[in-house]
Design a protein around this motif. Structure first.
Motif, mmCIF file in Angstrom:
data_model
loop_
_atom_site.group_PDB
_atom_site.id
_atom_site.type_symbol
_atom_site.label_atom_id
_atom_site.label_comp_id
_atom_site.label_asym_id
_atom_site.label_seq_id
_atom_site.Cartn_x
_atom_site.Cartn_y
_atom_site.Cartn_z
ATOM 1 N N ALA A 59 11.553 -16.971 15.386
ATOM 2 C CA ALA A 59 12.696 -17.564 16.096
ATOM 3 C C ALA A 59 13.958 -17.444 15.252
ATOM 4 O O ALA A 59 15.041 -17.147 15.761
ATOM 5 N N TRP A 60 13.824 -17.662 13.943
ATOM 6 C CA TRP A 60 14.975 -17.550 13.037
ATOM 7 C C TRP A 60 15.495 -16.110 13.007
ATOM 8 O O TRP A 60 16.695 -15.874 13.119
ATOM 9 N N ILE A 61 14.585 -15.155 12.877
ATOM 10 C CA ILE A 61 14.980 -13.747 12.837
ATOM 11 C C ILE A 61 15.621 -13.343 14.163
ATOM 12 O O ILE A 61 16.672 -12.711 14.198
ATOM 13 N N GLY A 62 14.990 -13.723 15.269
ATOM 14 C CA GLY A 62 15.555 -13.421 16.585
ATOM 15 C C GLY A 62 16.921 -14.042 16.782
ATOM 16 O O GLY A 62 17.823 -13.432 17.364
ATOM 17 N N GLY A 63 17.104 -15.256 16.274
ATOM 18 C CA GLY A 63 18.401 -15.923 16.371
ATOM 19 C C GLY A 63 19.473 -15.219 15.567
ATOM 20 O O GLY A 63 20.626 -15.103 16.003
ATOM 21 N N ALA A 64 19.108 -14.738 14.381
ATOM 22 C CA ALA A 64 20.071 -14.006 13.545
ATOM 23 C C ALA A 64 20.511 -12.722 14.236
ATOM 24 O O ALA A 64 21.693 -12.359 14.213
ATOM 25 N N VAL A 65 19.581 -12.045 14.888
ATOM 26 C CA VAL A 65 19.910 -10.819 15.632
ATOM 27 C C VAL A 65 20.775 -11.172 16.844
ATOM 28 O O VAL A 65 21.818 -10.556 17.087
ATOM 29 N N ALA A 66 20.345 -12.176 17.614
ATOM 30 C CA ALA A 66 21.072 -12.564 18.823
ATOM 31 C C ALA A 66 22.498 -13.022 18.518
ATOM 32 O O ALA A 66 23.417 -12.768 19.294
ATOM 33 N N ALA A 67 22.689 -13.685 17.367
ATOM 34 C CA ALA A 67 24.016 -14.171 16.987
ATOM 35 C C ALA A 67 24.895 -13.066 16.410
ATOM 36 O O ALA A 67 26.070 -13.276 16.145
ATOM 37 N N GLY A 68 24.313 -11.888 16.207
ATOM 38 C CA GLY A 68 25.085 -10.780 15.654
ATOM 39 C C GLY A 68 25.243 -10.841 14.144
ATOM 40 O O GLY A 68 26.039 -10.105 13.573
ATOM 41 N N ILE A 69 24.480 -11.719 13.481
ATOM 42 C CA ILE A 69 24.564 -11.818 12.024
ATOM 43 C C ILE A 69 23.981 -10.573 11.377
ATOM 44 O O ILE A 69 24.482 -10.102 10.358
ATOM 45 N N VAL A 70 22.933 -10.042 11.977
ATOM 46 C CA VAL A 70 22.333 -8.794 11.506
ATOM 47 C C VAL A 70 22.093 -7.886 12.711
ATOM 48 O O VAL A 70 21.873 -8.366 13.823
ATOM 49 N N PRO A 71 22.135 -6.575 12.518
ATOM 50 C CA PRO A 71 21.845 -5.666 13.626
ATOM 51 C C PRO A 71 20.360 -5.715 13.998
ATOM 52 O O PRO A 71 19.514 -6.084 13.175
ATOM 53 N N ASP A 72 20.064 -5.343 15.205
ATOM 54 C CA ASP A 72 18.702 -5.388 15.733
ATOM 55 C C ASP A 72 17.712 -4.652 14.844
ATOM 56 O O ASP A 72 16.617 -5.146 14.578
ATOM 57 N N ASP A 73 18.078 -3.477 14.342
ATOM 58 C CA ASP A 73 17.144 -2.697 13.537
ATOM 59 C C ASP A 73 16.947 -3.277 12.127
ATOM 60 O O ASP A 73 16.113 -2.810 11.367
ATOM 61 N N TYR A 74 17.688 -4.317 11.773
ATOM 62 C CA TYR A 74 17.543 -4.963 10.468
ATOM 63 C C TYR A 74 16.535 -6.110 10.511
ATOM 64 O O TYR A 74 16.118 -6.612 9.482
ATOM 65 N N ALA A 75 16.110 -6.503 11.704
ATOM 66 C CA ALA A 75 15.182 -7.627 11.846
ATOM 67 C C ALA A 75 13.927 -7.434 10.994
ATOM 68 O O ALA A 75 13.431 -8.384 10.384
ATOM 69 N N VAL A 76 13.427 -6.221 10.930
ATOM 70 C CA VAL A 76 12.228 -5.962 10.134
ATOM 71 C C VAL A 76 12.476 -6.287 8.657
ATOM 72 O O VAL A 76 11.592 -6.763 7.956
ATOM 73 N N MET A 77 13.703 -6.070 8.190
ATOM 74 C CA MET A 77 14.036 -6.365 6.795
ATOM 75 C C MET A 77 14.054 -7.873 6.528
ATOM 76 O O MET A 77 13.793 -8.294 5.414
ATOM 77 N N LEU A 78 14.362 -8.676 7.543
ATOM 78 C CA LEU A 78 14.386 -10.128 7.359
ATOM 79 C C LEU A 78 12.990 -10.713 7.189
ATOM 80 O O LEU A 78 12.832 -11.802 6.648
ATOM 81 N N ARG A 79 11.995 -10.003 7.647
ATOM 82 C CA ARG A 79 10.634 -10.517 7.511
ATOM 83 C C ARG A 79 10.190 -10.583 6.051
ATOM 84 O O ARG A 79 9.410 -11.440 5.673
ATOM 85 N N TRP A 80 10.696 -9.689 5.228
ATOM 86 C CA TRP A 80 10.319 -9.693 3.812
ATOM 87 C C TRP A 80 10.824 -10.957 3.105
ATOM 88 O O TRP A 80 10.012 -11.695 2.543
ATOM 89 N N PRO A 81 12.132 -11.271 3.103
ATOM 90 C CA PRO A 81 12.541 -12.489 2.402
ATOM 91 C C PRO A 81 12.005 -13.762 3.067
ATOM 92 O O PRO A 81 11.707 -14.744 2.392
ATOM 93 N N THR A 82 11.879 -13.732 4.388
ATOM 94 C CA THR A 82 11.350 -14.902 5.080
ATOM 95 C C THR A 82 9.921 -15.161 4.642
ATOM 96 O O THR A 82 9.541 -16.296 4.329
ATOM 97 N N GLY A 83 9.103 -14.122 4.578
ATOM 98 C CA GLY A 83 7.727 -14.265 4.100
ATOM 99 C C GLY A 83 7.682 -14.734 2.656
ATOM 100 O O GLY A 83 6.833 -15.545 2.276
ATOM 101 N N THR A 84 8.614 -14.259 1.852
ATOM 102 C CA THR A 84 8.697 -14.667 0.454
ATOM 103 C C THR A 84 8.962 -16.164 0.354
ATOM 104 O O THR A 84 8.331 -16.870 -0.427
#
Length: 156
Positions: free
Chosen positions: A87-112
């Motif tokens: 939900a956090w990653i999807g929200g960041a994409v939806a808000a335009g904070i990160v581009p759609d193709d960057y969502a996969v990159m957010l999973r790494w720090p989030t998992g960390t």
């Protein structure tokens, strides 16, 4: 960097943050400012001979929970609302904070964060740059306006 750019958005008097920053010690983390990470990266690129084979995991100077610090710098009571990682990653994409193709990159720090890595402070930033890491308190003071709720706005 403004608050929303680092994954925080004021929602009423709550902080919606990347998962894992609950008010329990096991979810505290050593917040690291992007500028400090960039400084470490620059130093390693400018003088690779000094960093050959080194592994760095830059952290901030103390493990903490975000809501407590924001409460301290704004003078307004702020609580933490843990979010589902997707939900956090999807929200960041939806808000335009990160581009759609960057969502996969957010999973790494989030998992960390969720697994507690990065919760133990180290001196990697100072070791590489010669400068102390920025504390979250310093960051929050510079950006207090981003978390300050003006009466009658943001659902107050």
């Amino acid at each position: 960097m403004v608050a929303a750019e680092c994954g925080r958005e004021c929602v009423g008097r709550a902080v919606a943050d990347a998962p894992g920053d609950a008010r329990h010690a096991e979810f505290a983390r050593a917040f690291v400012e992007a500028a400090d990470i960039a400084a470490v990266a620059a130093e390693t690129l400018l003088a690779p001979e000094f960093h050959d084979g080194a592994l760095y995991a830059p952290t901030g100077p103390q493990a903490l929970t975000v809501a407590d610090i924001i409460t301290a710098v704004t003078g307004q009571s702020v609580t933490h609302q843990d979010l589902d990682a997707e939900a956090w990653i999807g929200g960041a994409v939806a808000a335009g904070i990160v581009p759609d193709d960057y969502a996969v990159m957010l999973r790494w720090p989030t998992g960390t964060i969720i697994t507690g890595h990065g919760s133990t402070p180290n001196d990697d930033i100072e070791k590489v740059t010669g400068q102390k890491a920025t504390s979250f308190h310093e960051f929050a003071q510079r950006n207090a306006h981003a978390w300050t709720v003006v009466t009658g706005t943001r659902g107050s």
